[in-house]
Design an enzyme around this catalytic site. Structure first.
Site, PDB file in Angstrom:
ATOM      1  N   LYS A  42     -38.779 -60.586 -65.264  1.00  0.00           N
ATOM      2  CA  LYS A  42     -39.517 -59.444 -65.807  1.00  0.00           C
ATOM      3  C   LYS A  42     -39.533 -59.564 -67.328  1.00  0.00           C
ATOM      4  O   LYS A  42     -38.484 -59.743 -67.959  1.00  0.00           O
ATOM      5  CB  LYS A  42     -38.863 -58.131 -65.402  1.00  0.00           C
ATOM      6  CG  LYS A  42     -39.606 -56.886 -65.934  1.00  0.00           C
ATOM      7  CD  LYS A  42     -38.766 -55.627 -65.828  1.00  0.00           C
ATOM      8  CE  LYS A  42     -38.582 -55.184 -64.416  1.00  0.00           C
ATOM      9  NZ  LYS A  42     -37.903 -53.863 -64.336  1.00  0.00           N
ATOM     10  N   ASP A 139     -37.893 -43.954 -58.084  1.00  0.00           N
ATOM     11  CA  ASP A 139     -39.223 -44.446 -57.717  1.00  0.00           C
ATOM     12  C   ASP A 139     -39.141 -45.254 -56.422  1.00  0.00           C
ATOM     13  O   ASP A 139     -39.708 -46.336 -56.326  1.00  0.00           O
ATOM     14  CB  ASP A 139     -39.812 -45.290 -58.849  1.00  0.00           C
ATOM     15  CG  ASP A 139     -41.330 -45.466 -58.730  1.00  0.00           C
ATOM     16  OD1 ASP A 139     -41.973 -44.633 -58.037  1.00  0.00           O
ATOM     17  OD2 ASP A 139     -41.873 -46.423 -59.300  1.00  0.00           O
TER      18      ASP A 139
END
Length: 507
Positions: A42, A139
């Protein structure tokens, strides 16, 4: 952000294929050249966010990497490495080979209810480990869950997950809560305090989707979806699929309770309710990526793990005279290098020996205990920090009285721990008990802390579903801040966004 395939990060990670992209970053498959393995990388660009927010993103990133690395569970993606290169931050993670749960659902319609139970049980095991840190994922959704080739489930992105610290309850700079509207709990939608109960609501949404083929609340706008989360009851899944067991339907409805206090107490409790519904052992359900396959119960969470304090470091043997001064110097060096976990271990180890040498109530022991509590807080170890802070608060109050500012500060930090450990009712009671002391000292430097206590009370009321009391608390706070500090104070703008959001959703 323009990144090319073939680029090598820090001379080790060769980027291969772009698999995800957002406003501030990208996710790539890559190769770890040193260990010759596939990984996921990432990349984030803090400079895409202006000013102080870029520094905040960097701070959050470092904290996220450190705390996520503490979670040891086979159902959570493993963090291998983290750092920065130029303006970019990078996080190297385990590459997970499989199908994400959203695609898995699309390929199997209707989704076998036994599969839904198996997926949910594995997710409960992951959440139990995550909440024990404590972290709230915030989330949880099918795109963040992978079903691997062996049927095991892996939770991917903790990208918006956060250690439950002072700013997790605040709205983003866009004025919207963090998360995905379709899976967002009512307290999260209102910008209230989040906790493990918030993830359990998202789990209920995910289970409803697996069983019915759709999320319980949808709409053409995010505001419309959030309004339905707040005010509409979910459709019981047996009306769509009568073969679903009544106990499973009841659990889904309980997870989707508007009031967090009506949901299961923990992921552990939810797992235990799912356990009788799991497929009988040794009976394969068939098909590729069968999530029932792992269930010889290898991933069950430890009973009451989330409530068990971490083991304390061993005290220095009595035969050895502890070098307290040397330990303090070592702690300062470690903290300066950002090695907080190691500093915590040294402080915890030296405290009993220092108390034996100097006396429990000596200035040196009190100083060490303060440093220990503060470092535990900074390391996200709120469960261990809580008794230390209560000890310090009681000791100081016994000497200087209940209104002593230092004793009040320790109680305030203990209330923060309760909030961050997902105990909103207990945290609210403690903040309310503290507030009269701060309002009686409503001058100069004490006003800011009074404002913060009132802000937290407002957000906890939102988390507990008392929106009328929350609105009243925050509106009065906005008036007082503006009167005392002027309309340009940052808290005025933040409260205005929360009240506006509250008004929109109520409307």
């Amino acid at each position: 952000m323009t990144v090319a395939s073939g680029r090598v990060i820090t001379g080790r990670y060769e980027l291969s294929t772009l698999i995800g992209q957002g406003g501030m970053g990208q996710v790539w498959t890559a190769y770890d050249q040193r260990l010759d393995r596939r990984v996921a990388v990432k990349l984030l660009r803090p400079d895409k966010v202006a000013g102080a927010e870029a520094d905040e993103l960097r701070r959050r990133f470092v904290r996220e990497c450190r705390v996520t690395a503490q979670v040891d569970h086979p159902g959570l993606v493993t963090v291998h490495d983290a750092g920065s290169e130029g303006e970019e931050l990078f996080l190297v993670m385990q590459y997970v080979d499989g199908a994400d749960l959203s695609d898995h659902l699309a390929e199997h319609d209707p989704y076998p209810w036994q599969w839904a139970v198996s997926v949910a049980a594995q997710l409960c095991a992951v959440l139990s480990a995550v909440h024990a840190v404590p972290i709230v994922h915030r989330d949880l959704k099918p795109r963040n869950v992978m079903v691997k080739q062996d049927g095991t489930v892996t939770v991917l992105d903790l990208g918006v997950a956060s250690v439950m610290d002072t700013d997790t309850t605040r709205l983003t700079h866009t004025g919207s809560p963090i998360g995905s509207p379709a899976y967002m709990a009512p307290e999260q939608a209102m910008g209230g305090a989040v906790g493990p109960y918030t993830d359990l609501y998202a789990l209920g949404v995910l289970m409803h989707e697996l069983l019915s083929g759709d999320v319980p609340f949808s709409g053409s706008t995010a505001l419309g979806v959030l309004h339905r989360h707040l005010y509409e009851p979910p459709l019981p899944v047996r009306r769509l699929r009568p073969e679903v067991p009544e106990a499973l339907e009841a659990l889904v409805l309980r997870l989707l309770s508007k009031d967090p206090q009506h949901r299961p107490d923990s992921a552990q409790e939810t797992y235990e309710q799912l356990l009788p519904l799991l497929p009988a052992r040794g009976i394969p359900s068939g098909g590729p990526l069968d999530p029932t396959r792992p269930f010889l119960r290898p991933h069950a969470p430890w009973p009451d793990r989330a409530r068990t304090p971490a083991a304390q470091p061993q005290a220095t043997p009595a035969a050895e005279k502890p070098d307290v001064a040397g330990a303090v110097d070592e702690v300062k060096r470690l903290l300066g290098e950002g090695r907080i976990t190691q500093a915590v271990d040294i402080l915890g180890g030296i405290l009993p020996a220092a108390a034996a040498q100097h006396g429990e109530h000596s200035p040196v022991v009190r100083t060490l205990r303060k440093q220990y509590a503060a470092t535990l807080m900074d390391d996200g170890q709120y469960r261990r920090a809580l008794p230390e802070l209560r000890h310090l608060a009681d000791e100081r109050a016994a000497e200087a009285g209940q209104a002593d500012p230092q004793s009040l500060r320790f109680r305030y930090e203990a209330a923060q721990c309760l909030e961050q450990l997902g105990e909103p009712a207990a945290a609210l009671a403690e903040y309310r008990a503290l507030l009269p002391y701060y309002e009686n000292q409503y001058v100069a430097q004490d006003a800011e802390l009074s404002f913060e206590v009132r802000r937290r009370i407002g957000h906890l009321l939102l988390a507990l579903g008392d929106r009328a009391a929350a609105h009243d608390t925050l509106a009065r706070l906005q008036y007082d801040v503006e009167r005392l500090r002027g309309p340009g104070h940052p808290l005025v703008a933040e409260i205005s966004r929360t009240l506006q959001w509250l008004g929109q959703v109520r409307g």
